[in-house]
Design a protein around this motif. Structure first.
Motif, short mmCIF file in Angstrom:
data_model
loop_
_atom_site.label_atom_id
_atom_site.label_comp_id
_atom_site.label_asym_id
_atom_site.label_seq_id
_atom_site.Cartn_x
_atom_site.Cartn_y
_atom_site.Cartn_z
N GLY A 25 5.36 8.12 -1.91
CA GLY A 25 5.50 6.07 -1.90
C GLY A 25 6.59 5.67 -2.46
N ALA A 47 0.33 3.96 -0.31
CA ALA A 47 -0.24 5.55 0.40
C ALA A 47 0.04 4.92 1.93
N ASP A 48 0.68 4.30 2.61
CA ASP A 48 1.29 3.90 3.72
C ASP A 48 2.46 3.59 3.51
N MET A 90 -3.02 12.55 -0.92
CA MET A 90 -2.96 11.18 -0.96
C MET A 90 -2.39 10.80 -2.76
N ASP A 121 0.91 -0.93 -0.03
CA ASP A 121 0.12 0.09 -0.23
C ASP A 121 1.05 1.17 -0.03
N THR A 138 -3.30 9.97 3.42
CA THR A 138 -2.56 9.10 3.63
C THR A 138 -2.66 8.47 4.46
N GLY A 187 1.19 11.63 -1.87
CA GLY A 187 2.01 11.03 -0.86
C GLY A 187 2.15 9.18 -1.45
N THR A 188 0.67 9.21 -2.48
CA THR A 188 0.90 7.80 -3.04
C THR A 188 1.74 7.91 -4.59
#
Length: 305
Positions: free
Chosen positions: A123, A75-76, A115, A73, A109, A118-119
């Motif tokens: 990421g 986003a994490d 988002m 993921d 995120t 971040g993604t």
């Protein structure tokens, strides 16, 4: 380069590849063709269920293929670190930073980033940095970062990267895709013995276009996206060709971007013109330093030359 198709991919036996967002769209077709030509491929997917379905479909088409699914993921950052740790330091020949989100309603995120930035950027910045030992263990590693034609409209709002003042979904998307392009060029400048290139699919029929309108409950926008995919766009398999060319073809130039040759819209891959601001060294340096600060990931390498 004219007329290049997936049939021209060289034998990739003995090579290892990771494709993010490989469960659907251009990521799926990128992973499929890499596996078809002999590479060992990891499908890095947020949903293990969808990833397993993609795995099973690839194995149906390539019964002798070496394909695995792993949870990621983007986003994490905790998930990114877990994925990279699980992959280890075995030589990694190809990393395709493909996964992305587009024009979403405002979301953040797990780490509090907008988002899309971040993604799509942070990421992948963290992932590539954490996989760097594996990449540099390969003889001729390549990193392909998937950008978009929307990068032409993007700029890096360093005074408000997270769009906290006034959110505009298309502006945030364009910023994230411009960041992908700036990053691909800066990575090629900074890391010796690694070929970093960008690719963009043109207008390809994927589920990306309809995801944002669906999340926002905008039925008309969702229907318009479906119509565009059905009538105007090229296939997802066609959209994957620039990524595949960048990942496998001889003669690919570091820091370049590859996209469809027909008005950057559709057709066989070629090197394409991009927003010239993306190549500014000061911009690349600043984005790199901000990305290190935000993700906590530092690339332990010297500059080229």
């Amino acid at each position: 380069m004219s007329g290049w198709t997936a049939a021209k991919i060289p034998d990739l036996s003995g090579r290892r590849a990771i494709v993010t967002g490989a469960n659907s769209g251009i990521g799926f077709h990128t992973a499929l063709e890499l596996a078809r030509h002999g590479a060992s491929v990891v499908l890095a997917c947020r949903s293990m269920e969808r990833g397993q379905r993609a795995h099973d479909q690839i194995m149906t088409e390539v019964p002798a293929g070496e394909v695995a699914v792993a949870p990621l993921d983007l986003a994490d950052l905790a998930s990114v670190r877990s994925f990279a740790e699980a992959q280890g330091t075995a030589p990694l020949d190809v990393l395709v930073n493909n996964a992305g989100v587009m024009a979403l309603p405002h979301r953040t995120t797990a780490d509090g980033f907008e988002m899309q930035f971040g993604t799509n950027h942070l990421g992948h910045f963290a992932l590539t940095g954490l996989l760097l030992p594996a990449l540099l263990a390969a003889s001729a590693p390549r990193v392909v970062t998937v950008t978009s034609g929307f990068a032409f409209a993007g700029r890096l709002r360093f005074d408000d990267l997270q769009w906290e003042k006034r959110y505009r979904k298309w502006g945030a998307y364009a910023q994230s895709k411009f960041a992908n392009l700036v990053y691909a060029k800066e990575l090629d400048r900074r890391v010796p013995d690694l070929l970093s290139v960008a690719a963009h699919p043109g207008f390809a029929a994927t589920n990306l276009q309809g995801a944002g309108p669906k999340m926002a409950g905008k039925r008309l926008e969702e229907k318009a996206a479906a119509f565009g995919n059905a009538v105007v766009a090229q296939s997802a398999a066609g959209g994957a060709l620039p990524s595949l060319y960048a990942a496998t073809a001889p003669g690919v130039e570091g820091g370049a971007c590859y996209g469809p040759r027909l008005a950057q819209w559709r057709g066989a891959p070629t090197e394409v013109f991009v927003n010239p601001a993306a190549g500014k060294t000061e911009l690349g340096r600043r984005l790199w330093e901000v990305s290190e600060d935000l993700t906590g990931v530092t690339y332990e390498v010297g500059a080229k030359g």
